[in-house]
Scaffold this active site. Structure first.
Site, PDB file in Angstrom:
ATOM      1  N   GLU A   1       0.788  -1.119  -0.141  1.00  0.00           N
ATOM      2  CA  GLU A   1      -0.151  -0.132   0.117  1.00  0.00           C
ATOM      3  C   GLU A   1       0.847   1.210   0.057  1.00  0.00           C
ATOM      4  OE1 GLU A   1      -2.682  -0.139   3.336  1.00  0.00           O
ATOM      5  OE2 GLU A   1      -3.468  -1.871   2.704  1.00  0.00           O
TER       6      GLU A   1
ATOM      7  N   HIS B   1      -3.867   0.343  -7.020  1.00  0.00           N
ATOM      8  CA  HIS B   1      -2.672   0.860  -6.110  1.00  0.00           C
ATOM      9  C   HIS B   1      -1.851   1.863  -6.780  1.00  0.00           C
ATOM     10  CE1 HIS B   1      -2.776  -2.812  -2.924  1.00  0.00           C
ATOM     11  NE2 HIS B   1      -3.897  -2.612  -3.705  1.00  0.00           N
TER      12      HIS B   1
HETATM   13  C1  LIG Z   1      -1.040  -4.619   2.833  1.00  0.00           C
HETATM   14  C2  LIG Z   1      -1.498  -5.547   1.754  1.00  0.00           C
HETATM   15  N1  LIG Z   1      -0.688  -6.655   1.395  1.00  0.00           N
HETATM   16  C3  LIG Z   1      -1.019  -7.352   0.437  1.00  0.00           C
HETATM   17  C4  LIG Z   1      -2.122  -7.223  -0.359  1.00  0.00           C
HETATM   18  C5  LIG Z   1      -2.226  -7.953  -1.514  1.00  0.00           C
HETATM   19  O1  LIG Z   1      -1.936  -7.549  -2.855  1.00  0.00           O
HETATM   20  P1  LIG Z   1      -2.808  -8.114  -4.093  1.00  0.00           P
HETATM   21  O2  LIG Z   1      -4.345  -7.600  -4.050  1.00  0.00           O
HETATM   22  O3  LIG Z   1      -2.059  -7.624  -5.274  1.00  0.00           O
HETATM   23  O4  LIG Z   1      -2.868  -9.674  -4.244  1.00  0.00           O
HETATM   24  C6  LIG Z   1      -2.668  -6.008  -0.449  1.00  0.00           C
HETATM   25  C7  LIG Z   1      -3.841  -5.467  -1.426  1.00  0.00           C
HETATM   26  O5  LIG Z   1      -4.415  -4.515  -1.111  1.00  0.00           O
HETATM   27  C8  LIG Z   1      -2.527  -5.133   0.831  1.00  0.00           C
HETATM   28  O6  LIG Z   1      -3.007  -4.078   0.861  1.00  0.00           O
END
Ligand SMILES: Cc1ncc(COP(=O)(O)O)c(C=O)c1O
Length: 399
Positions: A167, A193
């Site tokens: 994030e 993002h």
């Molecule tokens: C703190 C955090 N870690 C991991 C993720 C996982 O990312 P992804 O949605 O690309 O799988 C997110 C997704 O928003 C996140 O906010």
């Protein structure tokens, strides 16, 4: 007017590059992915980067690599073992926590500071036991964890540090870019993002052996796309080098289409983040009346943090104010949502999963019970920023 939480930030250039990738006939992980990995590592100032299909997969590879029997031993770092503990903040996304459990480890949830929304480093220190092997600071919503204190505690207790930076791409702490201060950094390029590759993520490290292990796990233990495949192949002359497997793992590879997006988006990242910062600064100035009387308290940057705001999160004075604000935002078409998933310890999944809670989670509860955020995406116009400010100010007269 409808003010979205997020809008897609890709344009014609990303589309053209994606089409070119498809026309090349080579769409599975290949040269564009490698180019994006190099460009991303250069953006971070060095080290190695492995592109994957999501931020969740980046976390999966980070924890599976460190828990793998092929993980390198490093002086001054504890060894991972089945049932070892990893400290995480209670306010984070689910897939910070799930990969810890999936790799045979126990997540230990500690409190989050309701002012900064970040892991409370004192609570983290108090949670360390003989079973702790790692800590996973999560840079929540574009702010950063107080890394000086966290790294000092991690060094004292010989803990690995996995920085979940999904994030906070481009945020800095005391001048250092987030995701480069620990042993491994993870990033997400989901559409909302800081940059997008549609779906996508990156896992980074300055340790070449860990990088190679993560690349191996990215392609279910296959050696074909490893940097040092030659050395491994030489040890197994009886096996066809094109189909040589040395570990387990997953197929979490990205495609050339994702890389085509990423290469264009990376060039736009700093501009996007400038806009995110300007929008947040504008609201903090405009909403002074609500902030001064405590009606709302926007996320406070951690001392030393330069925040690439990912939304505009705040805590309200109490639930009633939060609900009144939600109603007003709904009436005026301003989308809003809770702060991440709230206190993860209260999510039903946790009741079924191994974990430990260390200390009270009162900060995380406050974030869940009194928090919300609205969008602060870089394509927001000045008129939209103004509309949101006027909407929020109008609630002052109703609560
Ligand atoms: C703190 C955090 N870690 C991991 C993720 C996982 O990312 P992804 O949605 O690309 O799988 C997110 C997704 O928003 C996140 O906010």
């Amino acid at each position: 007017m409808r003010i979205r939480l997020n809008v897609s930030t890709f344009g014609e250039e990303e589309i053209e590059q994606a089409v070119e990738a498809m026309r090349s006939g080579f769409v599975t992980m290949g040269p564009r992915c490698e180019k994006f990995e190099s460009a991303f590592a250069a953006y971070l100032g060095g080290g190695e980067a492995a592109f994957v299909n999501s931020g969740s997969s980046a976390n999966l590879l980070a924890f599976f690599a460190l828990a793998n029997d092929a993980a390198p031993k490093r002086p001054g770092k504890r060894k991972f073992f089945a049932g070892a503990e990893v400290i995480v903040p209670a306010v984070t996304w689910s897939t910070t926590i799930w990969p810890i459990i999936q790799s045979g480890l126990i997540p230990v949830l500690v409190d989050s500071d309701p002012r900064t929304l970040q892991m409370d480093v004192e609570a983290m220190k108090a949670a360390i036991t003989r079973k702790t092997v790692a800590v996973c600071p999560v840079h929540v919503l574009g702010n950063t964890v107080a890394m000086d204190e966290l790294l000092a505690a991690a060094a004292e207790h010989e803990l690995w540090v996995i920085e979940d930076t999904c994030e906070a791409l481009g945020s800095r702490y005391r001048g250092t870019i987030a995701g480069t201060m620990g042993d491994i950094g993870t990033f997400s390029f989901f559409f909302s993002h800081h940059i997008t590759t549609i779906e996508g993520g990156m896992v980074t490290t300055r340790d070449p052996e860990i990088a190679e292990l993560m690349r191996c796990l990215r392609a279910h233990g296959w050696t074909r796309q490893l940097k040092r495949r030659g050395e491994i192949e030489a040890r197994h002359p009886e096996i066809d080098p094109a189909f040589l497997f040395v570990n387990t793992g997953f197929n979490v590879r990205p495609t050339e289409i994702n890389a085509a997006f990423g290469l264009v988006q990376l060039g736009r990242l700093d501009g996007f983040n400038q806009r995110r910062k300007a929008i947040a600064a504008d609201w903090i100035g405009r909403l002074g009346a609500l902030i001064e009387d405590g009606t709302i308290s926007p996320m406070q940057p951690t001392p030393g943090a330069d925040c690439a705001w990912f939304g505009f999160p705040m805590l309200c004075r109490n639930r009633e104010v939060r609900d009144a604000l939600k109603r007003r935002l709904d009436e005026r078409g301003v989308e809003h949502r809770p702060i991440i998933c709230g206190n993860m310890a209260r999510q039903p999944a946790l009741a079924r999963l191994p974990h430990r809670i260390a200390g009270t989670l009162s900060g995380a509860d406050a974030i869940m019970d009194r928090g919300l955020l609205w969008g602060a995406h870089p394509l927001m116009t000045d008129a939209e920023v103004d509309y949101v400010a006027r909407t929020a100010l109008s609630v002052g007269t109703t609560v």
